[in-house]
Structure formats: structure tokens, C-alpha cells
Design an enzyme around this catalytic site. Structure first.
Site, PDB file in Angstrom:
ATOM      1  N   CYS A  48       0.906  -1.209  -0.082  1.00  0.00           N
ATOM      2  CA  CYS A  48       0.215   0.035   0.065  1.00  0.00           C
ATOM      3  C   CYS A  48       0.864   1.225   0.046  1.00  0.00           C
ATOM      4  O   CYS A  48       2.154   1.013  -0.001  1.00  0.00           O
ATOM      5  CB  CYS A  48      -0.853  -0.014   1.029  1.00  0.00           C
ATOM      6  SG  CYS A  48      -0.397  -0.008   2.797  1.00  0.00           S
ATOM      7  N   CYS A 104      -2.027   1.368  -4.274  1.00  0.00           N
ATOM      8  CA  CYS A 104      -0.826   2.337  -4.623  1.00  0.00           C
ATOM      9  C   CYS A 104      -0.699   2.350  -6.005  1.00  0.00           C
ATOM     10  O   CYS A 104       0.123   3.186  -6.456  1.00  0.00           O
ATOM     11  CB  CYS A 104       0.123   1.080  -3.997  1.00  0.00           C
ATOM     12  SG  CYS A 104       0.581  -0.094  -5.100  1.00  0.00           S
ATOM     13  N   CYS A 118       3.582   0.238  -8.226  1.00  0.00           N
ATOM     14  CA  CYS A 118       4.080  -1.273  -8.153  1.00  0.00           C
ATOM     15  C   CYS A 118       4.614  -1.469  -9.358  1.00  0.00           C
ATOM     16  O   CYS A 118       3.977  -1.462 -10.465  1.00  0.00           O
ATOM     17  CB  CYS A 118       2.734  -2.085  -7.907  1.00  0.00           C
ATOM     18  SG  CYS A 118       1.910  -1.712  -6.327  1.00  0.00           S
TER      19      CYS A 118
END
Length: 139
Positions: free
Chosen positions: A13, A87, A91
Site C-alpha cells: 500500500c 498504490c 508497483c
């Protein structure tokens, strides 16, 4: 390529101070040594959210010593399953990994009363993940 003996899961996150910490704690608690668990944040906070620590302690899991960690390419590369929680595009993506996006409310700035339902949703999803991985929960 054969599957690894112990599956590896990475929870990500933004701040690594709430959702990913709870998910990692539940997976560690319920999966024991039958699963490798990591968590990280794309912009880690200085400390884990105090309301999150309190909510987890209510279910007998102590995460007070946990520290938010920065998301690294190596952590993603070393994981079989990467679970993101808000997120966005932060990523890194690697072919051959299993990616899941869990849409959960952000506990940042919330009190324990608001964190409890998020915690319970995360526990439910972690238990489902264990079932998908063929791992019976310890507790």
C-alpha cells in the site's frame, strides 16, 4: 518451472502503515511457516498507524514492533503473489507474477472504530487467499 515449496506473498500500500501491515500480520499469523510474507509501501510512513496497532491487538496480534518498509523491485521479483491496496501505478510489474488489487478503505487518520471493519475485511481476504494457496489456517 516448478512452483516453490513455500509461496511468497507481498502486500503493498502507499504508506505500509495500515492495510498492508494488517494483511501481512494476518497471513503470518494464519499461515505460519507455510508462507513467506512481505509488506512494503510506495511512500512508507515513519511508523505504523496507532489505530491499526490497537485494532490488531484486539484480535491477539501484536504489530507494535513493525516498521514501514520501502517497496523495492527485489521484493516484487522475489514474490509469487503481489497484492496491492491502493498504490496505483507505483508497483513494478513483472511477467509471471500473480497480481491482485484489494480495494479497501484507507485507515490513515481513522480511529479504531473505523479500522475494525477494514481489519475484518482483510482477515476474510487473507483466509480466502490461504484457501487458494492450499494452506489451512493455523488459528
Amino acid at each position: 518451472m516448478s512452483a516453490p515449496a513455500v509461496p511468497s506473498v507481498l502486500f503493498v500500500c502507499v504508506h505500509n502503515a495500515g492495510r498492508s501491515q494488517m494483511a501481512a500480520a494476518f497471513l503470518t499469523h494464519l499461515g505460519g511457516d507455510r508462507v513467506e510474507v512481505r509488506s512494503a509501501g510506495s511512500a512508507p510512513a515513519d511508523t505504523v498507524n496507532a489505530a491499526v496497532v490497537a485494532a490488531m491487538s484486539e484480535v491477539g496480534i501484536d504489530i507494535s514492533a513493525e516498521v514501514p518498509k520501502v517497496l523495492t523491485t527485489e521484493a516484487v521479483r522475489a514474490s509469487d503473489v503481489v497484492i496491492t491496496m491502493g498504490c496505483g501505478d507505483a508497483c513494478p510489474y513483472f511477467p509471471g507474477k500473480r497480481y491482485l488489487d484489494w480495494k479497501l478503505d484507507d485507515p490513515a487518520g481513522q480511529g479504531v472504530d473505523a479500522v475494525r471493519p477494514i481489519r475484518d475485511q482483510i482477515e476474510h481476504r487473507v483466509r480466502s487467499l490461504l484457501a487458494e494457496l492450499g494452506i489451512d489456517p493455523v488459528a
